[in-house]
Scaffold this motif. Structure first.
Motif, PDB file in Angstrom:
ATOM      1  N   TRP A  82       0.924  -1.155  -0.018  1.00 21.76           N
ATOM      2  CA  TRP A  82      -0.297   0.124   0.331  1.00 21.76           C
ATOM      3  C   TRP A  82       1.091   1.057   0.035  1.00 21.76           C
ATOM      4  O   TRP A  82       0.892   2.436  -0.923  1.00 21.76           O
ATOM      5  CB  TRP A  82      -1.431   0.154   1.443  1.00 21.76           C
ATOM      6  CG  TRP A  82      -2.087  -0.755   0.846  1.00 21.76           C
ATOM      7  CD1 TRP A  82      -2.550  -1.762   1.947  1.00 21.76           C
ATOM      8  CD2 TRP A  82      -3.175  -0.688   0.061  1.00 21.76           C
ATOM      9  NE1 TRP A  82      -4.052  -2.246   1.023  1.00 21.76           N
ATOM     10  CE2 TRP A  82      -4.233  -2.152   0.234  1.00 21.76           C
ATOM     11  CE3 TRP A  82      -3.921   0.247  -0.623  1.00 21.76           C
ATOM     12  CZ2 TRP A  82      -5.230  -1.415  -0.382  1.00 21.76           C
ATOM     13  CZ3 TRP A  82      -4.756   0.186  -1.615  1.00 21.76           C
ATOM     14  CH2 TRP A  82      -5.644  -0.954  -1.054  1.00 21.76           C
ATOM     15  N   LEU A  83       1.963   1.294   0.726  1.00 21.75           N
ATOM     16  CA  LEU A  83       2.851   2.457   0.675  1.00 21.75           C
ATOM     17  C   LEU A  83       3.518   2.827  -0.536  1.00 21.75           C
ATOM     18  O   LEU A  83       3.527   3.808  -0.869  1.00 21.75           O
ATOM     19  CB  LEU A  83       4.015   2.492   1.779  1.00 21.75           C
ATOM     20  CG  LEU A  83       3.381   2.271   3.262  1.00 21.75           C
ATOM     21  CD1 LEU A  83       4.936   2.289   4.146  1.00 21.75           C
ATOM     22  CD2 LEU A  83       2.613   3.439   3.738  1.00 21.75           C
ATOM     23  N   LEU A  84       3.357   1.254  -1.581  1.00 18.21           N
ATOM     24  CA  LEU A  84       4.527   1.588  -2.945  1.00 18.21           C
ATOM     25  C   LEU A  84       3.556   2.087  -3.434  1.00 18.21           C
ATOM     26  O   LEU A  84       3.527   3.028  -4.811  1.00 18.21           O
ATOM     27  CB  LEU A  84       5.128   0.169  -3.181  1.00 18.21           C
ATOM     28  CG  LEU A  84       6.123  -0.094  -2.643  1.00 18.21           C
ATOM     29  CD1 LEU A  84       6.680  -1.751  -3.075  1.00 18.21           C
ATOM     30  CD2 LEU A  84       7.040   0.673  -2.926  1.00 18.21           C
ATOM     31  N   LEU A  85       2.386   2.254  -3.750  1.00 18.50           N
ATOM     32  CA  LEU A  85       1.063   2.769  -4.187  1.00 18.50           C
ATOM     33  C   LEU A  85       0.696   4.182  -3.857  1.00 18.50           C
ATOM     34  O   LEU A  85      -0.181   4.519  -4.163  1.00 18.50           O
ATOM     35  CB  LEU A  85      -0.018   1.901  -4.125  1.00 18.50           C
ATOM     36  CG  LEU A  85      -0.333   0.520  -5.213  1.00 18.50           C
ATOM     37  CD1 LEU A  85      -1.246  -0.948  -4.997  1.00 18.50           C
ATOM     38  CD2 LEU A  85       0.936   0.605  -6.322  1.00 18.50           C
ATOM     39  N   LYS A  86       1.616   4.881  -2.786  1.00 18.54           N
ATOM     40  CA  LYS A  86       1.176   5.489  -2.133  1.00 18.54           C
ATOM     41  C   LYS A  86      -0.210   5.811  -1.767  1.00 18.54           C
ATOM     42  O   LYS A  86      -0.677   7.168  -2.492  1.00 18.54           O
ATOM     43  CB  LYS A  86       1.708   7.180  -3.386  1.00 18.54           C
ATOM     44  CG  LYS A  86       2.381   6.963  -4.376  1.00 18.54           C
ATOM     45  CD  LYS A  86       3.050   7.464  -5.058  1.00 18.54           C
ATOM     46  CE  LYS A  86       4.202   8.199  -5.921  1.00 18.54           C
ATOM     47  NZ  LYS A  86       5.398   7.740  -5.178  1.00 18.54           N
ATOM     48  N   ALA A  87      -0.508   5.277  -1.244  1.00 18.09           N
ATOM     49  CA  ALA A  87      -1.850   4.727  -0.307  1.00 18.09           C
ATOM     50  C   ALA A  87      -0.757   4.632   1.121  1.00 18.09           C
ATOM     51  O   ALA A  87      -1.331   3.624   1.574  1.00 18.09           O
ATOM     52  CB  ALA A  87      -2.821   4.233  -0.492  1.00 18.09           C
ATOM     53  N   GLU A  88      -0.409   5.987   2.043  1.00 13.30           N
ATOM     54  CA  GLU A  88      -0.188   6.068   2.807  1.00 13.30           C
ATOM     55  C   GLU A  88      -1.031   5.226   4.180  1.00 13.30           C
ATOM     56  O   GLU A  88      -1.087   5.305   5.571  1.00 13.30           O
ATOM     57  CB  GLU A  88       0.779   7.615   3.563  1.00 13.30           C
ATOM     58  CG  GLU A  88       1.109   7.719   2.498  1.00 13.30           C
ATOM     59  CD  GLU A  88       0.813   7.901   1.086  1.00 13.30           C
ATOM     60  OE1 GLU A  88       0.292   8.510   0.964  1.00 13.30           O
ATOM     61  OE2 GLU A  88       2.097   8.112   0.461  1.00 13.30           O
ATOM     62  N   PHE A  89      -2.661   6.144   4.277  1.00 15.89           N
ATOM     63  CA  PHE A  89      -3.305   5.853   5.357  1.00 15.89           C
ATOM     64  C   PHE A  89      -3.977   4.861   4.810  1.00 15.89           C
ATOM     65  O   PHE A  89      -3.728   4.578   6.214  1.00 15.89           O
ATOM     66  CB  PHE A  89      -4.710   6.983   4.306  1.00 15.89           C
ATOM     67  CG  PHE A  89      -5.549   7.314   5.800  1.00 15.89           C
ATOM     68  CD1 PHE A  89      -5.817   7.377   6.722  1.00 15.89           C
ATOM     69  CD2 PHE A  89      -6.983   6.774   5.265  1.00 15.89           C
ATOM     70  CE1 PHE A  89      -6.770   6.997   7.756  1.00 15.89           C
ATOM     71  CE2 PHE A  89      -8.143   5.876   6.604  1.00 15.89           C
ATOM     72  CZ  PHE A  89      -7.674   6.640   7.817  1.00 15.89           C
ATOM     73  N   LEU A  90      -4.287   4.291   3.626  1.00 16.41           N
ATOM     74  CA  LEU A  90      -4.309   2.177   3.804  1.00 16.41           C
ATOM     75  C   LEU A  90      -3.378   1.713   4.176  1.00 16.41           C
ATOM     76  O   LEU A  90      -3.547   0.979   5.650  1.00 16.41           O
ATOM     77  CB  LEU A  90      -4.896   2.231   2.873  1.00 16.41           C
ATOM     78  CG  LEU A  90      -6.194   2.934   1.843  1.00 16.41           C
ATOM     79  CD1 LEU A  90      -6.162   2.043   0.896  1.00 16.41           C
ATOM     80  CD2 LEU A  90      -7.420   2.194   2.833  1.00 16.41           C
ATOM     81  N   GLY A  91      -2.203   1.711   4.125  1.00 17.24           N
ATOM     82  CA  GLY A  91      -1.083   1.028   4.735  1.00 17.24           C
ATOM     83  C   GLY A  91      -0.523   1.319   6.061  1.00 17.24           C
ATOM     84  O   GLY A  91      -1.062   0.107   7.044  1.00 17.24           O
ATOM     85  N   LEU A  92      -0.835   2.824   6.673  1.00 20.45           N
ATOM     86  CA  LEU A  92      -0.741   2.490   8.654  1.00 20.45           C
ATOM     87  C   LEU A  92      -2.449   2.486   8.838  1.00 20.45           C
ATOM     88  O   LEU A  92      -2.352   1.987   9.842  1.00 20.45           O
ATOM     89  CB  LEU A  92      -0.580   3.839   9.006  1.00 20.45           C
ATOM     90  CG  LEU A  92       0.401   4.824   8.177  1.00 20.45           C
ATOM     91  CD1 LEU A  92       0.672   6.374   8.580  1.00 20.45           C
ATOM     92  CD2 LEU A  92       2.148   4.036   8.387  1.00 20.45           C
ATOM     93  N   THR A  93      -3.492   1.837   8.249  1.00 19.95           N
ATOM     94  CA  THR A  93      -4.945   1.937   9.108  1.00 19.95           C
ATOM     95  C   THR A  93      -4.260   0.024   9.148  1.00 19.95           C
ATOM     96  O   THR A  93      -4.862  -0.375  10.313  1.00 19.95           O
ATOM     97  CB  THR A  93      -5.637   2.015   7.973  1.00 19.95           C
ATOM     98  OG1 THR A  93      -5.604   3.436   8.156  1.00 19.95           O
ATOM     99  CG2 THR A  93      -6.829   2.115   8.968  1.00 19.95           C
ATOM    100  N   LEU A  94      -3.932  -0.320   7.985  1.00 22.24           N
ATOM    101  CA  LEU A  94      -3.410  -1.960   7.979  1.00 22.24           C
ATOM    102  C   LEU A  94      -2.439  -2.146   9.402  1.00 22.24           C
ATOM    103  O   LEU A  94      -2.717  -3.190  10.174  1.00 22.24           O
ATOM    104  CB  LEU A  94      -3.024  -2.454   7.033  1.00 22.24           C
ATOM    105  CG  LEU A  94      -2.967  -3.901   6.262  1.00 22.24           C
ATOM    106  CD1 LEU A  94      -4.684  -4.294   6.231  1.00 22.24           C
ATOM    107  CD2 LEU A  94      -2.367  -4.101   5.014  1.00 22.24           C
ATOM    108  N   VAL A  95      -1.775  -1.643   9.441  1.00 23.06           N
ATOM    109  CA  VAL A  95      -0.735  -1.757  10.739  1.00 23.06           C
ATOM    110  C   VAL A  95      -1.509  -1.461  11.924  1.00 23.06           C
ATOM    111  O   VAL A  95      -1.860  -2.745  12.790  1.00 23.06           O
ATOM    112  CB  VAL A  95       0.530  -1.286  10.292  1.00 23.06           C
ATOM    113  CG1 VAL A  95       1.017  -1.150  11.899  1.00 23.06           C
ATOM    114  CG2 VAL A  95       1.502  -1.122   9.081  1.00 23.06           C
TER     115      VAL A  95
END
Length: 212
Positions: A46-59
């Motif tokens: 998700w971070l590679l796809l520039k979706a930082e919010f989704l990546g941090l939410t997943l964590v």
């Protein structure tokens, strides 16, 4: 191959290995740990796809709350490790077929070219917040799907509680309705009893003879 493509292959390979170990591990605690590893690699994608919010939410949500809860539940259930494999080899051909189909789709997408999937960021939208844009889409254009998903999750939660809730016989539960309807006559009973007689005083001479 640039560094972004290299990280994609690295995260994807680790995630596939972790997902495979989730379904093949005989220890349920190890399976939960491998699932946490798979979620962390998905967050990297998700971070590679520039979706930082989704990546941090997943964590934060899955790794920080849900998976830790799963781990505690699995450890408290005391699952027996001996026995059958829960029909693993019976469903293995179907699992291999679905896995091959997903792998073929990923290879077809990557064959076109992974760097081409990420569009270059324009200069006028470089400072736009990813979280703000996602929230604006969720609560404007996709408001009804979000509400429907929330209702479905709420119904699933009530259904899970209704299916797992059992009335235990060894618990001393109190019904509030009975407490409200209680009367003083039901709680307090006056029993008539005869008056007690006082004992006669002992004479001093008799007390001394008794001591002697």
């Amino acid at each position: 191959m640039d560094y972004q493509t290299g990280f994609f292959y690295l995260f994807a390979a680790v995630m596939l290995f972790a997902a495979f170990r989730v379904i093949t591990s005989r220890n349920p605690v190890h399976a939960v740990l491998y699932l946490m590893l798979a979620f962390s690699q998905a967050s990297g994608l998700w971070l590679l796809l520039k979706a930082e919010f989704l990546g941090l939410t997943l964590v934060l949500v899955y790794l920080g709350a849900v998976m830790v809860l799963f781990l505690f539940v699995v450890m408290m259930l005391d699952i027996k490790l001996d026995g059958d494999r829960w029909g693993f080899w019976q469903n293995f051909p179907l699992a291999v077929s679905l896995g091959a189909l997903v792998a073929a789709e990923l290879i077809a997408v990557l064959w076109i070219g992974f760097p081409k999937l990420v569009a270059p960021v324009a200069a006028d939208v470089a400072n736009v917040s990813n979280t703000r844009s996602l929230g604006a889409l969720m609560y404007t254009k996709y408001l009804y799907p979000v509400e429907i998903a929330a209702v479905v999750l709420l119904v699933a939660m009530f259904a899970a509680i209704a299916l797992t809730l059992r009335q235990r016989k060894d618990t001393k539960t109190i019904d509030p309705g009975l407490q409200v309807r209680v009367r003083a006559a039901d709680r307090l009973v006056v029993v008539p009893m005869a008056a007690t007689k006082t004992s006669e005083p002992v004479q001093a001479g008799a007390a001394e003879e008794g001591k002697a």
